[in-house]
Design an enzyme around this catalytic site. Sequence first.
Site, mmCIF file in Angstrom:
data_model
loop_
_atom_site.group_PDB
_atom_site.id
_atom_site.type_symbol
_atom_site.label_atom_id
_atom_site.label_comp_id
_atom_site.label_asym_id
_atom_site.label_seq_id
_atom_site.Cartn_x
_atom_site.Cartn_y
_atom_site.Cartn_z
ATOM 1 N N CYS A 13 0.734 -1.057 0.240
ATOM 2 C CA CYS A 13 0.104 0.071 0.104
ATOM 3 C C CYS A 13 0.672 1.163 -0.103
ATOM 4 O O CYS A 13 2.177 1.204 0.233
ATOM 5 C CB CYS A 13 -0.773 -0.013 1.271
ATOM 6 S SG CYS A 13 0.099 0.206 2.799
ATOM 7 N N HIS A 44 5.814 -7.145 7.331
ATOM 8 C CA HIS A 44 5.860 -8.540 7.453
ATOM 9 C C HIS A 44 6.146 -9.283 6.348
ATOM 10 O O HIS A 44 5.369 -10.147 6.023
ATOM 11 C CB HIS A 44 4.465 -8.908 8.079
ATOM 12 C CG HIS A 44 4.403 -8.425 9.452
ATOM 13 N ND1 HIS A 44 3.199 -7.629 9.803
ATOM 14 C CD2 HIS A 44 5.194 -8.303 10.587
ATOM 15 C CE1 HIS A 44 3.220 -7.228 11.053
ATOM 16 N NE2 HIS A 44 4.449 -7.438 11.541
ATOM 17 N N CYS A 98 2.692 6.313 8.377
ATOM 18 C CA CYS A 98 1.773 6.432 7.221
ATOM 19 C C CYS A 98 1.049 7.528 7.291
ATOM 20 O O CYS A 98 0.512 8.182 8.350
ATOM 21 C CB CYS A 98 0.850 5.228 7.143
ATOM 22 S SG CYS A 98 -0.243 5.414 5.808
ATOM 23 N N HIS A 126 -2.742 -3.435 18.654
ATOM 24 C CA HIS A 126 -2.132 -3.126 17.476
ATOM 25 C C HIS A 126 -1.185 -1.893 17.753
ATOM 26 O O HIS A 126 -1.715 -0.924 18.426
ATOM 27 C CB HIS A 126 -3.230 -2.852 16.501
ATOM 28 C CG HIS A 126 -2.626 -2.723 14.992
ATOM 29 N ND1 HIS A 126 -2.004 -1.978 14.470
ATOM 30 C CD2 HIS A 126 -2.753 -3.848 14.141
ATOM 31 C CE1 HIS A 126 -1.514 -1.959 13.477
ATOM 32 N NE2 HIS A 126 -2.100 -3.270 13.005
ATOM 33 N N GLU A 128 -0.544 0.410 15.884
ATOM 34 C CA GLU A 128 -0.908 1.818 15.128
ATOM 35 C C GLU A 128 -1.925 2.295 16.519
ATOM 36 O O GLU A 128 -2.077 3.559 16.535
ATOM 37 C CB GLU A 128 -1.775 1.549 13.996
ATOM 38 C CG GLU A 128 -2.420 2.909 13.335
ATOM 39 C CD GLU A 128 -3.476 2.599 12.312
ATOM 40 O OE1 GLU A 128 -3.140 1.736 11.424
ATOM 41 O OE2 GLU A 128 -4.514 3.256 12.418
ATOM 42 N N THR A 167 -6.762 2.457 10.593
ATOM 43 C CA THR A 167 -6.707 2.521 9.280
ATOM 44 C C THR A 167 -7.082 1.177 8.772
ATOM 45 O O THR A 167 -7.704 1.286 7.591
ATOM 46 C CB THR A 167 -5.417 3.063 8.525
ATOM 47 O OG1 THR A 167 -4.381 2.158 8.973
ATOM 48 C CG2 THR A 167 -5.208 4.432 9.060
ATOM 49 N N CYS A 195 -8.560 3.193 5.689
ATOM 50 C CA CYS A 195 -7.766 3.416 4.560
ATOM 51 C C CYS A 195 -8.205 2.322 3.470
ATOM 52 O O CYS A 195 -8.716 1.310 3.879
ATOM 53 C CB CYS A 195 -6.235 3.124 4.680
ATOM 54 S SG CYS A 195 -5.225 2.794 3.078
ATOM 55 N N SER A 267 1.645 -6.984 1.937
ATOM 56 C CA SER A 267 2.996 -7.065 2.323
ATOM 57 C C SER A 267 3.946 -7.747 1.341
ATOM 58 O O SER A 267 5.036 -8.239 1.674
ATOM 59 C CB SER A 267 3.011 -7.875 3.747
ATOM 60 O OG SER A 267 2.263 -9.112 3.679
#
EC number: 1.17.7.4
Lengths: 290, 290
Positions: A13, A44, A98, A126, A128, A167, A195, A267
């Site tokens: 991405c 990853h 990001c 997570h 994020e 996201t 996202c 990934s």
Amino acid sequence: MVEIIVAPNAGFCFGVKRAVKLAEESSHLVKNRKRVFTLGPIIHNPQEVGRLKSIGIKPLENEELQEGDAIIIRSHGIPPEKERELKEKGLRVIDATCPYVKAVHEAVCKLSQEGYFIVLVGEKNHPEVIGTLGYLKECNGKGIVVESMDDLQEAFRHEKVGVVSQTTQSERFFKEVVGELSLWVKELKVINTICNATSVRQEDVYTLAPEVDVMIIIGGKNSGNTRRLYSIAKSLNERTYHIETSEELNPSWFEGVKRVGITAGASTPGWIIEEVRSKIKEICKEHSYC
Amino acid sequence: MVEIIVAPNAGFCFGVKRAVKLAEESSHLVKNRKRVFTLGPIIHNPQEVGRLKSIGIKPLENEELQEGDAIIIRSHGIPPEKERELKEKGLRVIDATCPYVKAVHEAVCKLSQEGYFIVLVGEKNHPEVIGTLGYLKECNGKGIVVESMDDLQEAFRHEKVGVVSQTTQSERFFKEVVGELSLWVKELKVINTICNATSVRQEDVYTLAPEVDVMIIIGGKNSGNTRRLYSIAKSLNERTYHIETSEELNPSWFEGVKRVGITAGASTPGWIIEEVRSKIKEICKEHSYC
């Protein structure tokens, strides 16, 4: 001649592409005898992490950081107090967070300043989410992470609730949370920070899979988003195959084939996609049946 | 002695009660030889409209309005330009618009001023919705009425969408609309203007019906909200009966009964509920079996 079509949104991405590029660009520091680390694996994908290691950029493990070292914040982002700590140590901080994640940080602060109690739809552990909670704390906001509908109870006590999302959150759950909240709170403000990387990748498959003779999906066998791409493609085209690298390509798949579609999970780096494309061309040339 | 429990939220909602009270209070004008009209029937209950007529307050039909006449705006409200028209004719305007409906008028203007495109969840031809659209126009806002999910398309083109609801909207549909919008628009602000009159009436039944021997539901046989009360009660208590007036009470229903529960739909005036209560007492006295 076989025609090979790579889905427009195959692989990395935007945010991961950008983070890998920033990591690559920091190799000039390595040339200047500086040490460069990433704070956790930048992606990853062991092959890609290995490739970056080979140019001197490696995930921080047990090394003691020293003044002058460079440290790359990966696309997930980190809490601001953690970033300050790194800077205070005299490290060169390369921020590859990001931009879509930065937008979540900004959204929670904007909503907090407007008096909203924050509901962050996402996974509690997570990275994020941990980063975003750091920003929420920094701007004196209050809020909770909602991972299941049970977590929502606490939000019902608040008159003004602001909702944002991790996201990579699923749209279905986000929609359910927002709908439920709309019945319980007086004023609800929603900034959709999901996202679209996952959904555009899936839309690609809906378009491409029915138009080709064979569809190849590249990505980790244990990657959720890749498996989903595979199952969508398989439902539209019986001749769909899931591989991790070009070595798994079986020449028999391509007999009499005119059009091959390729896509890859989020990934999977571009060079692995490229290898698969070349290998298919080679197979067709060698066997002259596609 | 039989115990009769009337549900706390039986019958008229707050807004209708208030409108009927304002109408009753205007009877002093009738005494001063003024004509008093309501702009449409003040409530969908012929007995109550008949009662008000008997004190000189009647729905406007073909009468030509004259300066000095009084006109009552009912709880649904009307567009502001319509209200101005009435005032310009020299009429005495009595505004019985429900305060919860006024809150919707204010919400659409507040959201419009903040730059939101309005989604009004409701029925396109409902007088309340027509009134609210008048206020939206008045404050230079833009928006649409959403009656089914198909109507939503137009809202998806807007970055900032503000959602409000007709006060009597179903929660289920409202929730669905808000959830869907949250996936399509960048910023969503929701002010839940659904009035809880319907839901509290239903909650009463959930509590009361299982605790009594017989449950009586009063209201129009063609009234949607009353039928719903009946079906909830019936599912919890087999001995549930739906009547429109006390005349339909059947003495046999009360044989050996110790506790009777009563509730009524939103368009049933208190005096009809009172008549039912008295009649049950009378039956029990007469037959001495309850």
